[in-house]
Scaffold this motif. Sequence first.
Motif, PDB file in Angstrom:
ATOM      1  N   MET A   1      12.368 -18.595  14.685  1.00  0.00           N
ATOM      2  CA  MET A   1      10.552 -18.195  14.472  1.00  0.00           C
ATOM      3  C   MET A   1      10.404 -18.151  13.244  1.00  0.00           C
ATOM      4  O   MET A   1      10.717 -17.596  12.142  1.00  0.00           O
ATOM      5  N   SER A   2       9.010 -18.335  13.110  1.00  0.00           N
ATOM      6  CA  SER A   2       8.631 -19.257  11.840  1.00  0.00           C
ATOM      7  C   SER A   2       7.205 -17.553  11.642  1.00  0.00           C
ATOM      8  O   SER A   2       6.897 -17.120  12.647  1.00  0.00           O
ATOM      9  N   ALA A   3       6.967 -17.975  10.153  1.00  0.00           N
ATOM     10  CA  ALA A   3       5.935 -16.684   9.641  1.00  0.00           C
ATOM     11  C   ALA A   3       5.603 -16.780   9.141  1.00  0.00           C
ATOM     12  O   ALA A   3       6.031 -18.018   7.924  1.00  0.00           O
ATOM     13  N   ILE A   4       4.565 -16.028   8.204  1.00  0.00           N
ATOM     14  CA  ILE A   4       3.795 -15.938   6.918  1.00  0.00           C
ATOM     15  C   ILE A   4       3.933 -15.539   6.185  1.00  0.00           C
ATOM     16  O   ILE A   4       3.322 -14.197   7.033  1.00  0.00           O
ATOM     17  N   HIS A   5       4.474 -15.108   5.053  1.00  0.00           N
ATOM     18  CA  HIS A   5       4.697 -13.704   4.214  1.00  0.00           C
ATOM     19  C   HIS A   5       3.927 -13.875   2.702  1.00  0.00           C
ATOM     20  O   HIS A   5       4.595 -14.774   2.559  1.00  0.00           O
ATOM     21  N   ILE A   6       2.460 -13.126   2.909  1.00  0.00           N
ATOM     22  CA  ILE A   6       1.749 -13.312   1.192  1.00  0.00           C
ATOM     23  C   ILE A   6       1.974 -12.278   0.435  1.00  0.00           C
ATOM     24  O   ILE A   6       1.531 -11.256   1.735  1.00  0.00           O
ATOM     25  N   VAL A   7       2.197 -11.834  -0.394  1.00  0.00           N
ATOM     26  CA  VAL A   7       1.700 -10.515  -0.819  1.00  0.00           C
ATOM     27  C   VAL A   7       0.574 -10.812  -1.767  1.00  0.00           C
ATOM     28  O   VAL A   7       1.311 -12.132  -2.847  1.00  0.00           O
ATOM     29  N   ARG A   8      -0.077 -10.791  -2.952  1.00  0.00           N
ATOM     30  CA  ARG A   8      -0.995 -10.599  -3.818  1.00  0.00           C
ATOM     31  C   ARG A   8      -0.754  -9.224  -4.792  1.00  0.00           C
ATOM     32  O   ARG A   8      -1.453  -7.783  -3.713  1.00  0.00           O
ATOM     33  N   ASP A   9      -1.003  -9.486  -5.897  1.00  0.00           N
ATOM     34  CA  ASP A   9      -1.296  -8.083  -6.292  1.00  0.00           C
ATOM     35  C   ASP A   9      -3.029  -7.758  -6.844  1.00  0.00           C
ATOM     36  O   ASP A   9      -3.429  -9.338  -7.264  1.00  0.00           O
ATOM     37  N   TYR A  10      -3.824  -7.069  -6.439  1.00  0.00           N
ATOM     38  CA  TYR A  10      -4.992  -7.200  -6.933  1.00  0.00           C
ATOM     39  C   TYR A  10      -5.333  -6.285  -8.120  1.00  0.00           C
ATOM     40  O   TYR A  10      -5.424  -5.143  -7.772  1.00  0.00           O
ATOM     41  N   PRO A  11      -6.456  -6.484  -9.400  1.00  0.00           N
ATOM     42  CA  PRO A  11      -6.542  -4.913  -9.647  1.00  0.00           C
ATOM     43  C   PRO A  11      -8.062  -4.243  -8.947  1.00  0.00           C
ATOM     44  O   PRO A  11      -8.502  -3.963 -10.232  1.00  0.00           O
ATOM     45  N   ARG A  78      -2.708  -3.738  12.234  1.00  0.00           N
ATOM     46  CA  ARG A  78      -1.851  -4.839  12.495  1.00  0.00           C
ATOM     47  C   ARG A  78      -2.604  -4.796  14.149  1.00  0.00           C
ATOM     48  O   ARG A  78      -3.965  -4.712  14.776  1.00  0.00           O
ATOM     49  N   TYR A  79      -2.920  -6.538  14.219  1.00  0.00           N
ATOM     50  CA  TYR A  79      -3.449  -7.310  15.283  1.00  0.00           C
ATOM     51  C   TYR A  79      -3.052  -8.161  15.776  1.00  0.00           C
ATOM     52  O   TYR A  79      -2.133  -9.548  15.062  1.00  0.00           O
ATOM     53  N   SER A  80      -3.531  -8.444  17.175  1.00  0.00           N
ATOM     54  CA  SER A  80      -2.640 -10.064  17.890  1.00  0.00           C
ATOM     55  C   SER A  80      -3.772 -11.442  17.999  1.00  0.00           C
ATOM     56  O   SER A  80      -4.826 -10.475  17.532  1.00  0.00           O
ATOM     57  N   TRP A  81      -3.153 -12.023  17.920  1.00  0.00           N
ATOM     58  CA  TRP A  81      -3.864 -13.252  17.754  1.00  0.00           C
ATOM     59  C   TRP A  81      -3.682 -14.740  18.359  1.00  0.00           C
ATOM     60  O   TRP A  81      -2.424 -15.166  18.581  1.00  0.00           O
ATOM     61  N   GLN A  82      -4.836 -14.849  18.653  1.00  0.00           N
ATOM     62  CA  GLN A  82      -4.191 -16.141  19.837  1.00  0.00           C
ATOM     63  C   GLN A  82      -5.145 -16.941  20.127  1.00  0.00           C
ATOM     64  O   GLN A  82      -6.613 -16.327  20.261  1.00  0.00           O
ATOM     65  N   ASP A  83      -5.221 -18.334  20.350  1.00  0.00           N
ATOM     66  CA  ASP A  83      -6.326 -19.455  20.036  1.00  0.00           C
ATOM     67  C   ASP A  83      -6.702 -19.079  21.749  1.00  0.00           C
ATOM     68  O   ASP A  83      -6.180 -18.429  22.645  1.00  0.00           O
ATOM     69  N   GLU A  84      -7.961 -18.901  21.973  1.00  0.00           N
ATOM     70  CA  GLU A  84      -8.933 -18.710  22.924  1.00  0.00           C
ATOM     71  C   GLU A  84      -8.802 -19.579  24.377  1.00  0.00           C
ATOM     72  O   GLU A  84      -8.716 -19.803  25.304  1.00  0.00           O
ATOM     73  N   SER A  85      -8.077 -20.674  24.221  1.00  0.00           N
ATOM     74  CA  SER A  85      -7.358 -22.094  24.930  1.00  0.00           C
ATOM     75  C   SER A  85      -6.453 -21.397  25.590  1.00  0.00           C
ATOM     76  O   SER A  85      -5.563 -21.741  26.725  1.00  0.00           O
ATOM     77  N   GLY A  87      -2.120 -20.227  25.095  1.00  0.00           N
ATOM     78  CA  GLY A  87      -0.679 -20.428  24.003  1.00  0.00           C
ATOM     79  C   GLY A  87      -0.672 -19.224  23.784  1.00  0.00           C
ATOM     80  O   GLY A  87      -0.433 -18.252  24.095  1.00  0.00           O
ATOM     81  N   GLU A  88       0.983 -18.917  22.639  1.00  0.00           N
ATOM     82  CA  GLU A  88       1.622 -17.933  22.774  1.00  0.00           C
ATOM     83  C   GLU A  88       0.263 -16.485  21.422  1.00  0.00           C
ATOM     84  O   GLU A  88      -0.371 -17.677  21.280  1.00  0.00           O
ATOM     85  N   VAL A  89       0.658 -15.334  21.769  1.00  0.00           N
ATOM     86  CA  VAL A  89       0.076 -14.344  21.103  1.00  0.00           C
ATOM     87  C   VAL A  89       0.758 -14.102  20.062  1.00  0.00           C
ATOM     88  O   VAL A  89       2.427 -13.732  20.190  1.00  0.00           O
ATOM     89  N   THR A  90       0.320 -14.179  18.763  1.00  0.00           N
ATOM     90  CA  THR A  90       0.819 -13.943  17.364  1.00  0.00           C
ATOM     91  C   THR A  90       0.443 -12.700  16.512  1.00  0.00           C
ATOM     92  O   THR A  90      -0.577 -12.209  17.576  1.00  0.00           O
ATOM     93  N   GLN A  91       0.833 -12.113  15.896  1.00  0.00           N
ATOM     94  CA  GLN A  91       1.055 -10.905  15.899  1.00  0.00           C
ATOM     95  C   GLN A  91       0.111 -11.280  13.979  1.00  0.00           C
ATOM     96  O   GLN A  91       1.148 -11.396  13.339  1.00  0.00           O
ATOM     97  N   THR A 106       0.019  -6.771   1.298  1.00  0.00           N
ATOM     98  CA  THR A 106       0.705  -7.799   2.134  1.00  0.00           C
ATOM     99  C   THR A 106       0.049  -8.395   3.543  1.00  0.00           C
ATOM    100  O   THR A 106       0.108  -7.579   4.172  1.00  0.00           O
ATOM    101  N   TYR A 107       0.601  -9.655   3.440  1.00  0.00           N
ATOM    102  CA  TYR A 107       0.109 -10.225   4.520  1.00  0.00           C
ATOM    103  C   TYR A 107       1.242 -10.994   5.279  1.00  0.00           C
ATOM    104  O   TYR A 107       1.942 -11.824   4.984  1.00  0.00           O
ATOM    105  N   ASP A 108       1.262 -10.517   6.594  1.00  0.00           N
ATOM    106  CA  ASP A 108       1.984 -11.184   7.046  1.00  0.00           C
ATOM    107  C   ASP A 108       1.492 -11.810   8.845  1.00  0.00           C
ATOM    108  O   ASP A 108       0.873 -10.867   9.805  1.00  0.00           O
ATOM    109  N   HIS A 109       2.348 -12.654   9.258  1.00  0.00           N
ATOM    110  CA  HIS A 109       1.156 -13.104  10.522  1.00  0.00           C
ATOM    111  C   HIS A 109       2.683 -13.965  11.687  1.00  0.00           C
ATOM    112  O   HIS A 109       3.615 -14.848  10.589  1.00  0.00           O
ATOM    113  N   THR A 110       2.676 -13.546  12.240  1.00  0.00           N
ATOM    114  CA  THR A 110       4.547 -13.007  12.967  1.00  0.00           C
ATOM    115  C   THR A 110       4.518 -13.924  14.691  1.00  0.00           C
ATOM    116  O   THR A 110       3.127 -13.592  14.923  1.00  0.00           O
TER     117      THR A 110
END
Length: 160
Positions: A1-11, A78-85, A87-91, A106-110
């Motif tokens: 399984m693939s995922a996106i994991h991004i961490v950013r610090d903001y002042p 946290r929310y689900s994400w699915q192309d309107e056409s 396909g798989e439901v991601t989060q 922290t941004y995660d898309h799994t």
Amino acid sequence: MSAIHIVRDYPHPPRKVWRAVTDPELIPLWTATGAGARPEGFATTVGATFTFVAKPKPGWSGVVVCEVLEVREPSLLRYSWQDESGGEVTQVAYRLEPHGSGTRFTYDHTGFTGAGGFFMAKILGVVRTKMLTKGLPAVLNDLDGQGNLRPESPLNPKRP
């Protein structure tokens, strides 16, 4: 399984970051560095369904269907994400926590599966990194102490 994991610090304090990532009028300003999606029907209420609408591209309508799954203001969305056409439901999850005098975001898309999911995660990862490295900081820097976009901000939508 693939995922996106991004961490950013903001002042900026967590409440300010929360507002920038959950206010329907501010979201398109920082997503503009990506596909420029605007939320329609978005609310930080569990069970709320909404769409992200972006400029269509060849092979993609530009519309993603979502449902809010979990909210703990100002630390988790946290929310689900699915192309309107179909396909798989991601989060997607946004996690905010105090970090020094600012916020760690922290941004995660799994949930991406198979070869198609691998490539989708790679493509979206580049776009999301740009949005969180360029777009969101620009919005945060132009918000006042109450979390409102400053009138003189170049990010303000042009008024007729």
